[in-house]
Scaffold this motif. Structure first.
Motif, PDB file in Angstrom:
ATOM      1  N   SER A 276     -11.623 -27.250  10.772  1.00 40.69           N
ATOM      2  CA  SER A 276     -10.557 -28.143  10.304  1.00 40.69           C
ATOM      3  C   SER A 276     -11.077 -29.236   9.380  1.00 40.69           C
ATOM      4  O   SER A 276     -10.317 -29.789   8.583  1.00 40.69           O
ATOM      5  CB  SER A 276      -9.822 -28.764  11.492  1.00 40.69           C
TER       6      SER A 276
ATOM      7  N   LEU B  11     -13.283 -24.804  16.047  1.00 42.33           N
ATOM      8  CA  LEU B  11     -12.026 -25.086  15.349  1.00 42.33           C
ATOM      9  C   LEU B  11     -12.063 -26.473  14.708  1.00 42.33           C
ATOM     10  O   LEU B  11     -11.555 -26.664  13.594  1.00 42.33           O
ATOM     11  CB  LEU B  11     -10.846 -24.975  16.309  1.00 42.33           C
ATOM     12  N   ARG B  12     -12.665 -27.434  15.391  1.00 39.09           N
ATOM     13  CA  ARG B  12     -12.799 -28.781  14.808  1.00 39.09           C
ATOM     14  C   ARG B  12     -13.642 -28.722  13.535  1.00 39.09           C
ATOM     15  O   ARG B  12     -13.309 -29.356  12.533  1.00 39.09           O
ATOM     16  CB  ARG B  12     -13.422 -29.742  15.819  1.00 39.09           C
TER      17      ARG B  12
ATOM     18  N   ARG C 119      -8.086 -24.636   7.049  1.00 35.46           N
ATOM     19  CA  ARG C 119      -8.196 -25.941   7.727  1.00 35.46           C
ATOM     20  C   ARG C 119      -6.893 -26.292   8.438  1.00 35.46           C
ATOM     21  O   ARG C 119      -6.894 -26.777   9.564  1.00 35.46           O
ATOM     22  CB  ARG C 119      -8.571 -27.026   6.716  1.00 35.46           C
ATOM     23  N   TYR C 120      -5.770 -26.002   7.795  1.00 38.20           N
ATOM     24  CA  TYR C 120      -4.461 -26.288   8.390  1.00 38.20           C
ATOM     25  C   TYR C 120      -4.259 -25.464   9.670  1.00 38.20           C
ATOM     26  O   TYR C 120      -3.792 -25.987  10.682  1.00 38.20           O
ATOM     27  CB  TYR C 120      -3.352 -25.989   7.378  1.00 38.20           C
ATOM     28  N   GLN C 121      -4.623 -24.183   9.607  1.00 37.40           N
ATOM     29  CA  GLN C 121      -4.462 -23.316  10.793  1.00 37.40           C
ATOM     30  C   GLN C 121      -5.351 -23.794  11.940  1.00 37.40           C
ATOM     31  O   GLN C 121      -4.927 -23.810  13.097  1.00 37.40           O
ATOM     32  CB  GLN C 121      -4.784 -21.865  10.435  1.00 37.40           C
ATOM     33  N   ALA C 122      -6.574 -24.189  11.626  1.00 35.49           N
ATOM     34  CA  ALA C 122      -7.476 -24.699  12.666  1.00 35.49           C
ATOM     35  C   ALA C 122      -6.889 -25.960  13.299  1.00 35.49           C
ATOM     36  O   ALA C 122      -6.904 -26.112  14.529  1.00 35.49           O
ATOM     37  CB  ALA C 122      -8.859 -24.977  12.080  1.00 35.49           C
ATOM     38  N   LYS C 123      -6.368 -26.864  12.483  1.00 35.29           N
ATOM     39  CA  LYS C 123      -5.745 -28.088  13.009  1.00 35.29           C
ATOM     40  C   LYS C 123      -4.535 -27.757  13.873  1.00 35.29           C
ATOM     41  O   LYS C 123      -4.322 -28.363  14.920  1.00 35.29           O
ATOM     42  CB  LYS C 123      -5.329 -29.009  11.861  1.00 35.29           C
TER      43      LYS C 123
END
Length: 87
Positions: A22, A18-19, A32-36
């Motif tokens: 992001s 996930l990092r 990227r927003y969803q991962a963050k």
């Protein structure tokens, strides 16, 4: 059957993935927003260490099989195998 060590590694690798997502500017901003957003509440290593210590204590402190069965009926260890090791 998944072992506690495999489960712990999976959690850590998912967090790392996930990092990476992001930070990858080649991906759409929405990804990227969803991962963050998911990382905001994702457990860190110190959280997992704390859970493992608690699970080890619950298992190790209860020498009476009846009490241990009672505890395990309420909470089955998720990340601990009782060895104190989690990697």
């Amino acid at each position: 059957m998944t072992t506690p060590a495999e489960r712990t590694r999976s959690i850590l690798k998912t967090r790392d993935f996930l990092r990476e997502l992001s930070l990858d500017v080649a991906l759409p901003e929405s990804v990227r927003y969803q991962a963050k957003a998911l990382l905001r509440h994702f457990p860190e290593e110190h959280n997992l260490e704390s859970i493992i210590r608690l699970e080890d204590a619950c298992c190790g402190l209860l020498e009476d099989p009846q009490k241990q069965n009672l505890i395990m009926g309420v909470h089955c260890p998720v990340f601990s195998d009782g060895s104190g090791s989690w990697h």
